[in-house]
Design a protein around this motif. Structure first.
Motif, mmCIF file in Angstrom:
data_model
loop_
_atom_site.group_PDB
_atom_site.id
_atom_site.type_symbol
_atom_site.label_atom_id
_atom_site.label_comp_id
_atom_site.label_asym_id
_atom_site.label_seq_id
_atom_site.Cartn_x
_atom_site.Cartn_y
_atom_site.Cartn_z
ATOM 1 N N ALA A 1 0.840 -1.206 0.000
ATOM 2 C CA ALA A 1 0.000 0.000 0.000
ATOM 3 C C ALA A 1 0.867 1.244 0.000
ATOM 4 N N SER A 2 0.510 2.199 -0.849
ATOM 5 C CA SER A 2 1.261 3.440 -0.940
ATOM 6 C C SER A 2 0.845 4.389 0.168
ATOM 7 N N TRP A 3 1.837 4.981 0.844
ATOM 8 C CA TRP A 3 1.516 5.965 1.883
ATOM 9 C C TRP A 3 0.831 7.176 1.285
ATOM 10 N N LEU A 4 1.124 7.475 0.033
ATOM 11 C CA LEU A 4 0.443 8.588 -0.622
ATOM 12 C C LEU A 4 -1.048 8.298 -0.772
ATOM 13 N N SER A 5 -1.390 7.061 -1.146
ATOM 14 C CA SER A 5 -2.804 6.716 -1.286
ATOM 15 C C SER A 5 -3.520 6.780 0.066
ATOM 16 N N ILE A 6 -2.821 6.439 1.142
ATOM 17 C CA ILE A 6 -3.414 6.515 2.479
ATOM 18 C C ILE A 6 -3.691 7.965 2.852
ATOM 19 N N ALA A 7 -2.697 8.843 2.595
ATOM 20 C CA ALA A 7 -2.875 10.257 2.920
ATOM 21 C C ALA A 7 -4.018 10.862 2.101
ATOM 22 N N LEU A 8 -4.071 10.535 0.821
ATOM 23 C CA LEU A 8 -5.132 11.069 -0.036
ATOM 24 C C LEU A 8 -6.497 10.542 0.402
ATOM 25 N N ALA A 9 -6.569 9.277 0.802
ATOM 26 C CA ALA A 9 -7.840 8.707 1.257
ATOM 27 C C ALA A 9 -8.338 9.413 2.519
ATOM 28 N N LEU A 10 -7.419 9.775 3.412
ATOM 29 C CA LEU A 10 -7.814 10.482 4.638
ATOM 30 C C LEU A 10 -8.315 11.893 4.324
ATOM 31 N N ILE A 11 -7.669 12.566 3.375
ATOM 32 C CA ILE A 11 -8.139 13.898 2.961
ATOM 33 C C ILE A 11 -9.529 13.779 2.340
ATOM 34 N N SER A 12 -9.718 12.757 1.512
ATOM 35 C CA SER A 12 -11.026 12.523 0.902
ATOM 36 C C SER A 12 -12.088 12.283 1.963
ATOM 37 N N ALA A 13 -11.756 11.488 2.980
ATOM 38 C CA ALA A 13 -12.707 11.209 4.058
ATOM 39 C C ALA A 13 -13.100 12.485 4.791
ATOM 40 N N PHE A 14 -12.138 13.372 5.011
ATOM 41 C CA PHE A 14 -12.435 14.642 5.680
ATOM 42 C C PHE A 14 -13.418 15.471 4.864
ATOM 43 N N LEU A 15 -13.202 15.539 3.555
ATOM 44 C CA LEU A 15 -14.096 16.316 2.702
ATOM 45 C C LEU A 15 -15.487 15.695 2.653
ATOM 46 N N PHE A 16 -15.559 14.372 2.607
ATOM 47 C CA PHE A 16 -16.866 13.703 2.615
ATOM 48 C C PHE A 16 -17.590 13.940 3.938
ATOM 49 N N ALA A 17 -16.840 14.009 5.037
ATOM 50 C CA ALA A 17 -17.461 14.273 6.339
ATOM 51 C C ALA A 17 -18.085 15.665 6.365
ATOM 52 N N CYS A 18 -17.346 16.653 5.879
ATOM 53 C CA CYS A 18 -17.896 18.014 5.807
ATOM 54 C C CYS A 18 -19.156 18.042 4.957
ATOM 55 N N ALA A 19 -19.125 17.312 3.843
ATOM 56 C CA ALA A 19 -20.271 17.282 2.942
ATOM 57 C C ALA A 19 -21.485 16.650 3.610
ATOM 58 N N SER A 20 -21.281 15.555 4.338
ATOM 59 C CA SER A 20 -22.404 14.864 4.984
ATOM 60 C C SER A 20 -23.063 15.737 6.037
ATOM 61 N N LEU B 1 -8.826 -1.956 -1.911
ATOM 62 C CA LEU B 1 -8.904 -2.547 -0.576
ATOM 63 C C LEU B 1 -8.141 -1.740 0.469
ATOM 64 N N VAL B 2 -7.350 -0.759 0.048
ATOM 65 C CA VAL B 2 -6.713 0.178 0.981
ATOM 66 C C VAL B 2 -7.531 1.453 1.089
ATOM 67 N N VAL B 3 -7.888 2.025 -0.052
ATOM 68 C CA VAL B 3 -8.526 3.345 -0.070
ATOM 69 C C VAL B 3 -9.913 3.324 0.534
ATOM 70 N N GLN B 4 -10.760 2.381 0.123
ATOM 71 C CA GLN B 4 -12.159 2.413 0.540
ATOM 72 C C GLN B 4 -12.369 2.210 2.041
#
Length: 297
Positions: free
Chosen positions: A3-22, A72-75
């Motif tokens: 798993a790429s650490w970059l993909s993990i960091a990007l997934a966490l940023i995405s989760a933050f934006l989705f949380a604000c949206a919800s 399987l890492v990002v989602q």
């Protein structure tokens, strides 16, 4: 670890934006009475448009995460949207999160870390023939269609929100898996990505978005958010494993640890969602100001 650490960091940023949206979208959708045209009411709500912008940004960052990492890492990492939504909800309500909530948040984070480290998910391939897609897509369509239909026909607000949220979450997961397939195609052959049928079915996420808004409208957040949050990675993982040939460690000890980690993720997600529902507030726009009303129960 693949798993790429970059993909993990990007997934966490995405989760933050989705949380604000919800947070913004549920507040807007819950204020629309049933029987009123939902979308026509929402497009007049500034709060809803803030949520749409958050969703758009979250999806853009999610695409980048899928470009460099495995489904399987990002989602599963998108489950952390709840961890971001909790403090935002508490701040809006003028409350302090209890120690039990932070304990659940720690357990969720630990379970996610264990899943990624022990499972060591591998990236799949983009050479799956259409015959490999057919059965998983039919199964997904039957499950999603059944959940959505029941959610529209039942009378219990909580059950309707849960089923509509589950259908929306599964569609989000399906769209994410299709997005991963297309981004891998772009890396190898951009022209193939333009002509691939998968590129034009990513729009299934738009139907998921509508079902999500309906779930926010018809029932409490405590019913819809756990279903959306859990079903999205499940839908993506289903396609990732059955079609894209993504894999996790399969030896006995690793599988047992992964099973425990996934169980903890599901349980803590549901508990955190219920906590969020009890601490966040709904708002109404009155004379241009947001006026707090009763908490969602």
């Amino acid at each position: 670890m693949t798993a790429s650490w970059l993909s993990i960091a990007l997934a966490l940023i995405s989760a933050f934006l989705f949380a604000c949206a919800s947070v913004a979208q549920q507040s807007a959708a819950a204020s629309v009475p049933e029987g009123t045209a939902l979308l026509s009411a929402l497009i007049r709500s500034p709060r809803w448009w803030v949520g749409v912008l958050g969703d758009g940004g979250g999806y853009a960052v999610q695409i980048a995460a899928l470009w460099v990492g495995s489904v399987l890492v990002v989602q599963p990492l998108l489950v952390t949207a709840l961890l971001f939504a909790l403090p935002m909800s508490a701040k809006l309500a003028g409350r302090t999160l209890p120690a039990s909530t932070w304990a659940l948040a720690f357990l969720l984070a630990a379970a996610l870390a264990i899943f990624i480290v022990v499972g060591d998910p591998s990236e799949g391939s983009t050479d799956a023939p259409i015959s490999r897609w057919l059965v998983p897509l039919v199964v997904a369509a039957v499950v999603i269609g059944g959940a959505a239909l029941c959610g529209l026909l039942l009378t219990s607000p909580g059950m309707r929100a849960l089923l509509l949220g589950a259908a929306g979450g599964l569609l989000f997961g399906l769209a994410a898996a299709l997005t991963k397939f297309v981004t891998d195609l772009v890396d190898g052959d951009p022209l193939a990505a333009v002509t691939a049928w998968q590129t034009y079915t990513i729009g299934s996420g738009m139907l998921g978005f509508y079902l999500q808004q309906r779930a926010f409208q018809v029932g409490p957040l405590s019913a819809s958010m756990p279903a959306i949050t859990i079903c999205e990675p499940l839908g993506a993982a289903f396609i990732g494993v059955t079609v894209l040939d993504e894999r996790i460690r399969s030896d006995g000890a690793s599988l047992a640890i992964i099973a425990v980690a996934v169980s903890v993720m599901v349980v803590t997600t549901i508990r955190l969602s219920r906590t969020q529902a009890s601490t966040r507030i709904e708002s109404e726009t009155v004379d241009g100001a947001w006026t707090p009303t009763a908490p969602d129960r």
